[in-house]
Design a protein around this motif. Structure first.
Motif, short mmCIF file in Angstrom:
data_model
loop_
_atom_site.label_atom_id
_atom_site.label_comp_id
_atom_site.label_asym_id
_atom_site.label_seq_id
_atom_site.Cartn_x
_atom_site.Cartn_y
_atom_site.Cartn_z
N ASN A 63 69.25 78.33 11.39
CA ASN A 63 67.96 77.47 11.14
C ASN A 63 67.45 76.88 10.08
O ASN A 63 67.24 77.30 9.09
CB ASN A 63 67.09 79.16 10.73
N TYR A 64 68.07 75.28 10.35
CA TYR A 64 67.64 74.34 9.10
C TYR A 64 67.20 73.95 9.71
O TYR A 64 66.36 73.75 11.59
CB TYR A 64 69.11 73.36 8.72
N THR A 65 66.27 73.16 8.44
CA THR A 65 65.07 72.89 8.94
C THR A 65 64.82 70.85 8.69
O THR A 65 66.72 70.80 7.82
CB THR A 65 63.78 72.75 8.73
N PHE A 66 64.18 69.78 8.83
CA PHE A 66 65.24 68.67 8.35
C PHE A 66 63.72 67.76 7.57
O PHE A 66 62.91 68.22 8.15
CB PHE A 66 65.04 67.96 9.48
N VAL A 67 63.74 66.89 6.82
CA VAL A 67 62.72 65.88 5.84
C VAL A 67 62.87 65.26 6.89
O VAL A 67 63.01 64.45 8.11
CB VAL A 67 63.75 64.78 5.05
N PRO A 68 61.22 65.14 7.45
CA PRO A 68 60.75 64.68 8.90
C PRO A 68 60.54 63.12 8.81
O PRO A 68 60.49 62.61 7.44
CB PRO A 68 59.38 65.30 8.85
N ASN A 69 60.44 62.02 9.42
CA ASN A 69 60.69 61.34 9.73
C ASN A 69 61.45 60.36 8.82
O ASN A 69 61.56 59.03 8.37
CB ASN A 69 58.92 60.48 9.30
N ILE A 70 63.02 60.81 8.76
CA ILE A 70 64.04 60.09 7.65
C ILE A 70 64.88 60.64 9.05
O ILE A 70 65.45 61.28 8.97
CB ILE A 70 63.69 60.90 7.13
N ALA A 71 65.84 59.99 9.36
CA ALA A 71 67.58 59.73 9.97
C ALA A 71 68.12 58.58 9.54
O ALA A 71 67.88 57.33 9.43
CB ALA A 71 66.93 59.38 11.00
N ILE A 72 69.50 58.13 10.19
CA ILE A 72 70.16 57.45 9.45
C ILE A 72 70.59 57.43 10.86
O ILE A 72 70.74 58.17 12.29
CB ILE A 72 71.22 57.12 9.43
N GLY A 73 70.43 56.06 11.77
CA GLY A 73 70.29 56.25 14.04
C GLY A 73 70.12 54.60 14.05
O GLY A 73 69.93 53.73 12.94
N SER A 74 70.32 54.64 15.42
CA SER A 74 70.46 52.87 15.51
C SER A 74 69.53 52.75 17.19
O SER A 74 69.53 54.28 17.91
CB SER A 74 72.00 52.79 16.37
N ARG A 75 69.29 51.65 17.22
CA ARG A 75 68.94 51.59 19.18
C ARG A 75 69.53 50.56 19.50
O ARG A 75 68.77 49.20 19.51
CB ARG A 75 67.21 51.63 19.35
N GLY A 76 70.76 50.99 20.34
CA GLY A 76 71.66 49.81 20.74
C GLY A 76 72.93 49.37 19.48
O GLY A 76 73.45 50.61 18.71
N PRO A 77 72.72 48.85 19.20
CA PRO A 77 74.60 48.02 19.14
C PRO A 77 74.19 49.11 17.60
O PRO A 77 73.24 48.07 16.46
CB PRO A 77 75.14 46.89 18.54
N VAL A 78 74.95 49.86 16.53
CA VAL A 78 74.84 50.33 15.11
C VAL A 78 75.97 49.72 14.29
O VAL A 78 76.02 49.64 12.61
CB VAL A 78 75.17 51.44 15.09
N LEU A 79 77.32 48.78 14.60
CA LEU A 79 77.94 48.00 14.36
C LEU A 79 79.09 49.14 13.45
O LEU A 79 80.30 48.77 12.87
CB LEU A 79 77.51 47.15 13.09
N SER A 80 78.38 50.07 12.81
CA SER A 80 79.48 50.94 11.79
C SER A 80 80.69 52.97 12.69
O SER A 80 80.50 53.20 12.40
CB SER A 80 79.02 51.21 10.47
#
Ligand SMILES: C=C(O[C@@H]1C=C(C(=O)O)C=C[C@H]1O)C(=O)O
Length: 279
Positions: A63-80
């Motif tokens: 039952n975790y929640t998350f801080v809204p509107n913050i993430a580490i993501g990509s749309r296409g290549p991420v390189l790492s």
């Protein structure tokens, strides 16, 4: 803020814009840095209140929640996030997975199983073990060591951000600030947003400061943070996250004998109506 909030963040370059001056913005935050996989275990054990954890661990969480509107993501290549492979996807039978990863480790299994019908033999690659001498067909590396890795013995270098978006048409979300059930962020929630805003506005300075120790080019670090990674968690990223959850469930990687799967509900609680738009 009077009480201490134990916050754990990823110790890679990708996280720096999210934690720049975080403890100035909320002096009650006690910040520690570690590998994503270890942060997930610390949050689950109650040793952290908030953790920047792999998204698959968010779904596995209790039952975790998350801080809204913050993430580490990509749309296409991420390189790492790179799957180095000696053979093309369809011939992969054995894979070594970066010890630091959970999201991309599961993503490797998802792509192999759902796209190529392969259930590979898996082994862990400890964080201090070089990938050069492995006998597996493929090896997954994430974070700073993935960006430095060259691995000339491997013919293919599959970028899993790129593979994901080409396959699903959606962004990939790798990590979120997960909050343990029962923890009240109070005013600290604002500090996460202020740190992100400040960090992204100062990505050039962060790149200049961090690049030498990483052995990377400052200009490359700058573009990685400013143009490659996506730090927002809007409707389209949430749709990517939801799609990932469904696929992860489908290959059984959300089943965790030690923990309940509760995060999926909290995703919908925090984002009413979102699931309706997801394929
Ligand atoms: C893009 C990245 O995102 C990361 C990938 C993670 C994973 O695979 O579990 C977890 C946290 C993020 O730091 C990266 O580390 O390269």
């Amino acid at each position: 803020m009077s009480t201490t909030l134990r916050v754990g963040a990823v110790n890679y370059l990708n996280t720096k814009p999210l934690i720049e001056r975080l403890t100035d913005f909320a002096p009650g935050i006690e910040l520690s840095l570690d590998l994503p996989s270890r942060l997930a275990d610390q949050l689950a054990a109650g040793d952290l209140d908030v953790g920047l954890i792999p998204v698959v661990e968010f779904f596995r969480g209790d039952n975790y929640t998350f801080v809204p509107n913050i993430a580490i993501g990509s749309r296409g290549p991420v390189l790492s996030v790179t799957l180095f492979s000696k053979v093309p996807w369809e011939e992969i039978r054995t894979v070594a997975l970066d010890e630091g990863s959970r999201t991309s480790a599961a993503l490797t299994r998802i792509i192999l199983e759902k796209r190529y019908g392969i259930e590979p033999v898996i082994q862990q690659l400890p964080i201090d073990t070089p990938a050069d001498d492995l006998t597996t067909d493929a090896v997954l590396l994430i974070g700073d060591r993935a960006m430095r890795a060259c691995l000339p013995g491997y013919r293919f270098a599959y970028d899993l951000g790129e593979e994901w978006t080409a396959w699903t048409g959606l962004p990939m979300v790798f990590a979120v600030w997960a909050v343990r059930s029962g923890v009240d962020l109070g005013e600290a929630e604002l500090a996460f947003h202020k740190a992100k805003e400040y960090g992204l506005a100062n990505a050039g300075l962060i790149a200049q400061r961090e690049a030498p120790a990483l052995g990377l080019d400052p200009g490359f670090c700058r573009r990685y943070m400013s143009n490659v990674l996506r730090y927002d968690l809007g409707p389209v990223e949430l749709a990517g996250m939801q799609k990932y959850r469904e696929l992860a469930e489908g290959v059984g990687v959300l089943a965790n004998p030690d923990r309940k799967v509760g995060g999926a509900d909290s995703l919908q609680r925090r984002t009413p109506g979102l699931a309706a738009g997801v394929r």
